[in-house]
Design a protein around this motif. Sequence first.
Motif, PDB file in Angstrom:
ATOM      1  N   THR A  85       0.802  -1.219   0.000  1.00  8.34           N
ATOM      2  CA  THR A  85       0.000   0.000   0.000  1.00  8.34           C
ATOM      3  C   THR A  85       0.836   1.272   0.000  1.00  8.34           C
ATOM      4  OG1 THR A  85      -0.105  -0.080   2.426  1.00  8.34           O
ATOM      5  CG2 THR A  85      -1.899  -1.147   1.200  1.00  8.34           C
ATOM      6  N   LEU A  86       2.147   1.151   0.170  1.00  8.18           N
ATOM      7  CA  LEU A  86       2.980   2.348   0.180  1.00  8.18           C
ATOM      8  C   LEU A  86       2.969   3.014  -1.190  1.00  8.18           C
ATOM      9  CD1 LEU A  86       6.068   1.285   2.340  1.00  8.18           C
ATOM     10  CD2 LEU A  86       3.963   2.438   3.040  1.00  8.18           C
ATOM     11  N   PRO A  87       3.093   4.348  -1.228  1.00  2.00           N
ATOM     12  CA  PRO A  87       2.925   5.083  -2.490  1.00  2.00           C
ATOM     13  C   PRO A  87       4.069   4.871  -3.475  1.00  2.00           C
ATOM     14  CG  PRO A  87       3.532   6.573  -0.706  1.00  2.00           C
ATOM     15  CD  PRO A  87       3.269   5.246  -0.071  1.00  2.00           C
ATOM     16  N   TYR A 142       7.973   4.930  -2.959  1.00  2.00           N
ATOM     17  CA  TYR A 142       8.579   3.857  -2.180  1.00  2.00           C
ATOM     18  C   TYR A 142       8.832   2.603  -3.029  1.00  2.00           C
ATOM     19  CZ  TYR A 142       7.647   6.336   2.198  1.00  2.00           C
ATOM     20  OH  TYR A 142       7.631   7.258   3.214  1.00  2.00           O
ATOM     21  N   GLN A 143       8.235   2.544  -4.222  1.00  2.00           N
ATOM     22  CA  GLN A 143       8.262   1.300  -4.979  1.00  2.00           C
ATOM     23  C   GLN A 143       8.876   1.411  -6.372  1.00  2.00           C
ATOM     24  OE1 GLN A 143       5.137  -1.450  -4.453  1.00  2.00           O
ATOM     25  NE2 GLN A 143       3.998  -0.209  -2.994  1.00  2.00           N
ATOM     26  N   LEU A 156       6.291  -3.682   2.071  1.00  2.80           N
ATOM     27  CA  LEU A 156       5.886  -2.385   1.520  1.00  2.80           C
ATOM     28  C   LEU A 156       4.453  -2.022   1.893  1.00  2.80           C
ATOM     29  CD1 LEU A 156       7.660  -2.139  -1.941  1.00  2.80           C
ATOM     30  CD2 LEU A 156       8.448  -1.492   0.326  1.00  2.80           C
ATOM     31  N   ASN A 157       4.046  -2.457   3.083  1.00  2.00           N
ATOM     32  CA  ASN A 157       2.821  -2.002   3.715  1.00  2.00           C
ATOM     33  C   ASN A 157       3.200  -1.220   4.974  1.00  2.00           C
ATOM     34  OD1 ASN A 157       0.187  -3.125   2.427  1.00  2.00           O
ATOM     35  ND2 ASN A 157       1.621  -4.836   2.347  1.00  2.00           N
ATOM     36  N   ASP A 158       2.210  -0.670   5.644  1.00  2.00           N
ATOM     37  CA  ASP A 158       2.485   0.115   6.846  1.00  2.00           C
ATOM     38  C   ASP A 158       2.943  -0.746   8.016  1.00  2.00           C
ATOM     39  OD1 ASP A 158       1.882   2.574   5.687  1.00  2.00           O
ATOM     40  OD2 ASP A 158      -0.255   2.342   6.084  1.00  2.00           O
ATOM     41  N   ASN A 159       2.602  -2.042   7.995  1.00  7.36           N
ATOM     42  CA  ASN A 159       2.943  -2.920   9.119  1.00  7.36           C
ATOM     43  C   ASN A 159       3.653  -4.185   8.650  1.00  7.36           C
ATOM     44  OD1 ASN A 159       0.654  -3.782   7.789  1.00  7.36           O
ATOM     45  ND2 ASN A 159      -0.294  -4.663   9.619  1.00  7.36           N
TER      46      ASN A 159
END
Length: 242
Positions: A21-23, A26-27, A208-211
């Motif tokens: 979910t990171l923008p 970041y990817q 690459l998610n918040d957690n």
Amino acid sequence: MSAISNNAGGCLYLIPNFIGTLPWEYQFPEHNKRIIRSLRYFIAEDLKACRNLLKQAEYPDISQAKIEEYNEHFFDKDISYLLQPLNDGHSVGLISESGVPVLADPGDDIVKLAHQKNIPVVPLIGASAVLLSVMSAGLNGNNFAFNGYLPVEKSEKIRKMKELEQLSFHKKQAQFFIETPYRNQKLFSILLQILQSTTLLSLACNLLNDNPFILTKTVADWKKLPIPDIHKKPCIFGILKM
């Protein structure tokens, strides 16, 4: 339909998609946006995921994009038409549902066909759950294998896990594999039951998610810890018998 010529003029771009979910920043590099916006023809594992990537890349008019679907339902079929735009000098983008094309995803047949037709193949930079898990596992980044999905049937799954454990020991080769997310918890429990106590077991979950959750321990040490919540979360497992 005419054959694809060897001097088509375009190239096949291998375009990564989001794995979490990171923008965008970041990817992927900004360069990917420029490439995507320059293309009209796409081959997509999943139409919805492809359109979302185009939207995030600020594609000028998604309704004008020509998107052909290609996934496991198309295996063993004639796929030459997918590269037909190259005959007219147009480049084509191959887009995964998640992560990088071909790696644990469909698309190798398309890339193989492009090479056979002398069509340039250009991989773009992007996040790969497989590579991120290898990087963060601390097992053996110089000698490793990615085995994809394990067998579904329990006895075959156990046989395969034991086989990979022995292979990791004899070849000093880290073995990575994945499971359908809703089976993660059950697979983790089986691994703790059948692997040797000194075998290293790595989990890379929700990358690459918040957690995100990334941890490597021996099986003996894992048994002393609370069971991690990896149910229905994308996860890559890695093992190395010491």
